[in-house]
Design a protein around this motif. Structure first.
Motif, PDB file in Angstrom:
ATOM      1  N   SER A   1       0.830  -1.202   0.000  1.00  0.00           N
ATOM      2  CA  SER A   1       0.000   0.000   0.000  1.00  0.00           C
ATOM      3  C   SER A   1       0.869   1.258   0.000  1.00  0.00           C
ATOM      4  N   ILE A   2       1.926   1.248   0.816  1.00  0.00           N
ATOM      5  CA  ILE A   2       2.831   2.398   0.873  1.00  0.00           C
ATOM      6  C   ILE A   2       3.569   2.566  -0.447  1.00  0.00           C
ATOM      7  N   TYR A   3       3.938   1.450  -1.088  1.00  0.00           N
ATOM      8  CA  TYR A   3       4.588   1.544  -2.393  1.00  0.00           C
ATOM      9  C   TYR A   3       3.728   2.348  -3.375  1.00  0.00           C
ATOM     10  N   THR A   4       2.446   2.035  -3.422  1.00  0.00           N
ATOM     11  CA  THR A   4       1.578   2.712  -4.398  1.00  0.00           C
ATOM     12  C   THR A   4       1.474   4.210  -4.120  1.00  0.00           C
ATOM     13  N   GLY A   5       1.606   4.602  -2.846  1.00  0.00           N
ATOM     14  CA  GLY A   5       1.462   6.014  -2.503  1.00  0.00           C
ATOM     15  C   GLY A   5       2.613   6.883  -2.945  1.00  0.00           C
ATOM     16  N   MET A   6       3.754   6.295  -3.292  1.00  0.00           N
ATOM     17  CA  MET A   6       4.901   7.098  -3.712  1.00  0.00           C
ATOM     18  C   MET A   6       4.612   7.912  -4.970  1.00  0.00           C
ATOM     19  N   GLY A   7       3.638   7.479  -5.749  1.00  0.00           N
ATOM     20  CA  GLY A   7       3.291   8.223  -6.966  1.00  0.00           C
ATOM     21  C   GLY A   7       2.806   9.633  -6.672  1.00  0.00           C
ATOM     22  N   PHE A   8       2.248   9.871  -5.489  1.00  0.00           N
ATOM     23  CA  PHE A   8       1.775  11.212  -5.146  1.00  0.00           C
ATOM     24  C   PHE A   8       2.935  12.204  -5.045  1.00  0.00           C
ATOM     25  N   TYR A   9       4.112  11.736  -4.646  1.00  0.00           N
ATOM     26  CA  TYR A   9       5.271  12.627  -4.601  1.00  0.00           C
ATOM     27  C   TYR A   9       5.705  13.046  -6.008  1.00  0.00           C
ATOM     28  N   LEU A  10       5.569  12.141  -6.959  1.00  0.00           N
ATOM     29  CA  LEU A  10       5.925  12.483  -8.341  1.00  0.00           C
ATOM     30  C   LEU A  10       4.956  13.509  -8.905  1.00  0.00           C
ATOM     31  N   VAL A  11       3.675  13.367  -8.580  1.00  0.00           N
ATOM     32  CA  VAL A  11       2.682  14.366  -9.000  1.00  0.00           C
ATOM     33  C   VAL A  11       3.009  15.724  -8.381  1.00  0.00           C
ATOM     34  N   ALA A  12       3.381  15.737  -7.110  1.00  0.00           N
ATOM     35  CA  ALA A  12       3.727  16.983  -6.428  1.00  0.00           C
ATOM     36  C   ALA A  12       4.918  17.657  -7.102  1.00  0.00           C
ATOM     37  N   ALA A  13       5.931  16.868  -7.448  1.00  0.00           N
ATOM     38  CA  ALA A  13       7.111  17.433  -8.109  1.00  0.00           C
ATOM     39  C   ALA A  13       6.730  18.090  -9.434  1.00  0.00           C
ATOM     40  N   LEU A  14       5.869  17.447 -10.216  1.00  0.00           N
ATOM     41  CA  LEU A  14       5.438  18.000 -11.490  1.00  0.00           C
ATOM     42  C   LEU A  14       4.705  19.328 -11.291  1.00  0.00           C
ATOM     43  N   LEU A  15       3.789  19.390 -10.328  1.00  0.00           N
ATOM     44  CA  LEU A  15       3.025  20.613 -10.095  1.00  0.00           C
ATOM     45  C   LEU A  15       3.927  21.748  -9.611  1.00  0.00           C
ATOM     46  N   PHE A  16       4.921  21.436  -8.795  1.00  0.00           N
ATOM     47  CA  PHE A  16       5.844  22.479  -8.349  1.00  0.00           C
ATOM     48  C   PHE A  16       6.727  22.974  -9.487  1.00  0.00           C
ATOM     49  N   PHE A  17       7.125  22.074 -10.381  1.00  0.00           N
ATOM     50  CA  PHE A  17       7.884  22.502 -11.560  1.00  0.00           C
ATOM     51  C   PHE A  17       7.047  23.481 -12.399  1.00  0.00           C
ATOM     52  N   LEU A  18       5.779  23.174 -12.583  1.00  0.00           N
ATOM     53  CA  LEU A  18       4.908  24.066 -13.342  1.00  0.00           C
ATOM     54  C   LEU A  18       4.724  25.404 -12.627  1.00  0.00           C
ATOM     55  N   ALA A  19       4.612  25.366 -11.297  1.00  0.00           N
ATOM     56  CA  ALA A  19       4.457  26.604 -10.533  1.00  0.00           C
ATOM     57  C   ALA A  19       5.685  27.496 -10.659  1.00  0.00           C
ATOM     58  N   SER A  20       6.855  26.905 -10.773  1.00  0.00           N
ATOM     59  CA  SER A  20       8.082  27.697 -10.856  1.00  0.00           C
ATOM     60  C   SER A  20       8.116  28.562 -12.115  1.00  0.00           C
ATOM     61  N   ARG A  21       7.386  28.184 -13.139  1.00  0.00           N
ATOM     62  CA  ARG A  21       7.366  28.939 -14.393  1.00  0.00           C
ATOM     63  C   ARG A  21       6.436  30.144 -14.327  1.00  0.00           C
ATOM     64  N   ARG A  22       5.572  30.205 -13.306  1.00  0.00           N
ATOM     65  CA  ARG A  22       4.570  31.257 -13.238  1.00  0.00           C
ATOM     66  C   ARG A  22       4.701  32.134 -11.989  1.00  0.00           C
ATOM     67  N   LEU A  23       5.432  31.681 -11.008  1.00  0.00           N
ATOM     68  CA  LEU A  23       5.410  32.328  -9.693  1.00  0.00           C
ATOM     69  C   LEU A  23       5.815  33.794  -9.732  1.00  0.00           C
ATOM     70  N   ALA A  24       6.852  34.131 -10.506  1.00  0.00           N
ATOM     71  CA  ALA A  24       7.336  35.521 -10.545  1.00  0.00           C
ATOM     72  C   ALA A  24       6.259  36.492 -10.997  1.00  0.00           C
ATOM     73  N   ARG A  25       5.385  36.075 -11.907  1.00  0.00           N
ATOM     74  CA  ARG A  25       4.327  36.959 -12.401  1.00  0.00           C
ATOM     75  C   ARG A  25       3.219  37.165 -11.382  1.00  0.00           C
ATOM     76  N   ASP A  26       3.036  36.198 -10.488  1.00  0.00           N
ATOM     77  CA  ASP A  26       1.963  36.288  -9.490  1.00  0.00           C
ATOM     78  C   ASP A  26       2.438  36.856  -8.156  1.00  0.00           C
ATOM     79  N   TRP A  27       3.714  37.107  -8.041  1.00  0.00           N
ATOM     80  CA  TRP A  27       4.320  37.513  -6.759  1.00  0.00           C
ATOM     81  C   TRP A  27       3.879  38.915  -6.366  1.00  0.00           C
ATOM     82  N   VAL A  28       3.609  39.116  -5.059  1.00  0.00           N
ATOM     83  CA  VAL A  28       3.277  40.437  -4.519  1.00  0.00           C
ATOM     84  C   VAL A  28       4.395  40.856  -3.578  1.00  0.00           C
ATOM     85  N   ASP A  29       5.083  41.943  -3.873  1.00  0.00           N
ATOM     86  CA  ASP A  29       6.197  42.407  -3.015  1.00  0.00           C
ATOM     87  C   ASP A  29       5.675  43.107  -1.765  1.00  0.00           C
TER      88      ASP A  29
END
Length: 440
Positions: free
Chosen positions: A412-440
């Motif tokens: 069961s724990i083995y199958t859950g490791m896929g959620f970390y890969l999904v998280a990594a993908l979403l954070f990579f996508l966020a890194s491409r947009r974050l500067a435009r959404d940033w509030v100083d």
């Protein structure tokens, strides 16, 4: 008491570290009360006759249902009134319900008591995020928030060690009562020591003595501001994906150690608390330091730091769970020692997102919106992470039991490791947009 009456001037720089220490202590109790169920799973399941799925449902949905939904109106209040008073009341409430867990007589009563813990903890995190953003300047926020997140490994380790040892000597009910009583006693001390800072005070220019603070924004306005920022959704669902596995593994790893590695409850208490303490502290702090340094050059550094960490952690986690095959005939002690050393790596890397991502979320909305913005982020993160994560691993373990028997939790724990890969993908996508959404 209105926010204008709470704090007219920013306190000195030394005092901010006193506040940080108090917030870490409260967050430690927050996670101790939240995670103590993991080490107590075996005696509770045996007494109440629960399956893995039932225990996961009680651990996740019972807590997350009101924890996530009430966080929004409480954050709305915290953007308008004293955050310190709200956190004091929250600490008292969740600690009282934790103690009440020790008096329950069955599944339904324990389920309701855990819902009460969730009600209290709904007011414990978002106000703290907001206060730290008002105490620490931008260049130190990721580290300050990472230090605050020390409460997670400290609370998890304390829950495993204190809860496990108390359960061994006095029973699982005493464990709940004892840790709940500590929180109730701490609440008035917290109220006396911590002061509410001026909102946006750490963002003011040196020498600015303005005492008028911007009014808190309506909830609808905060939602409209965040809804227009793709990075908010990517960061929120990325954190939620990681939390599905993070919360699930934190709850079920003690059971894995007892079932698959043959440890006793006492041995598991010491073994798991050491992994959570040393691995968690190191990973959280390094995540905050690295993100602050990379973030000074590019805002993309904040989500990229945990994205890379997740990609490294998955194979390390799988390796740790199979360390016995690496030591061959060296004996069980060698396998346990090797597993402990390897488990430190993914335990740290999997928590490295806390400082960078929570710091980035603070910069997606103006200061008067920060508490509500944090609560909306936590709503997504915890509703999926806690409610889904703890139940997912228990349910899959039950489903796999006919095929794998005692080892069903491992798979069961083995199958859950896929959620970390999904998280990594979403954070990579966020890194491409974050500067435009940033509030100083």
């Amino acid at each position: 008491m209105s926010d204008l009456q709470i704090q007219k001037a920013q306190p000195g720089p030394r005092y901010r570290y006193v506040v940080l220490a108090m917030l870490i202590l409260v967050y430690t109790l927050n996670f101790l009360d939240r995670q103590i169920l993991g080490i107590l799973a075996k005696p509770i399941k045996e007494e109440f006759g629960l399956t893995d799925g039932q225990f996961g449902l009680m651990s996740g949905l019972a807590f997350a249902l009101l924890y996530t939904t009430l966080a929004i109106p409480i954050a709305w209040l915290a953007d308008r009134f004293s955050r310190v008073w709200i956190m004091t009341a929250a600490l008292t409430l969740w600690s009282g319900f934790t103690a009440l867990c020790g008096f329950t007589g069955g599944f339904s009563q324990l389920f309701l008591a855990r819902m009460g813990v969730g009600v209290g903890e709904a007011g414990g995190v978002a106000p703290a995020y907001s206060m730290l953003a008002d105490y620490f300047p931008k260049s130190q926020r990721a580290r300050a928030l990472a230090a605050y997140a020390f409460g997670i490994p400290l609370g998890t380790a304390a829950g495993a060690l204190v809860g496990g040892l108390l359960a061994v000597h006095f029973g699982w009910r005493t464990a709940f009562i004892a840790v709940g009583a500590v929180g109730v006693l701490l609440a008035p001390v917290f109220r006396l020591v911590v002061r509410d800072p001026r909102r946006g005070g750490a963002d003011m220019a040196p020498g600015d003595t303005t005492t008028v603070q911007a009014p808190a924004a309506p909830l609808g306005e905060v939602v409209r501001v965040l809804a227009a920022k793709p990075s908010f959704w990517l960061l929120s669902f990325g954190a939620a994906s990681s939390s599905v596995c993070g919360y699930g593994v934190a709850l079920w790893l003690p059971s894995f150690f007892m079932r698959s590695l043959g440890l006793t409850l006492r041995e598991t208490a010491w073994y798991y608390s050491g992994i959570a303490f040393f691995g968690g502290l190191l990973g959280i702090w390094l995540g905050g330091v690295v993100a602050d340094r990379l973030g000074a050059k590019s805002k993309a550094g904040y989500p990229l730091t945990p994205a890379v960490a997740f990609l490294i952690s998955v194979p390390c986690f799988l390796l740790a769970m199979n360390s016995g095959s690496l030591v061959g005939g060296m004996g069980g002690g060698a396998a346990l020692a090797l597993a402990f050393a390897i488990f430190l790596i993914p335990t740290g890397l999997n928590l490295a997102w806390l400082g960078p991502i929570t710091a980035a979320v603070q910069h997606l909305a103006p200061a008067p919106m920060r508490t509500t913005a944090s609560a909306l982020f936590l709503l997504i993160n915890n509703l999926l992470g806690i409610a889904v994560g703890t139940y997912y691993f228990g349910l899959v373990s039950d489903l796999l039991k006919p095929a794998f028997g005692q080892e069903s939790l491992r798979w069961s724990i083995y199958t859950g490791m896929g959620f970390y890969l999904v998280a990594a993908l979403l954070f990579f996508l966020a890194s491409r947009r974050l500067a435009r959404d940033w509030v100083d």
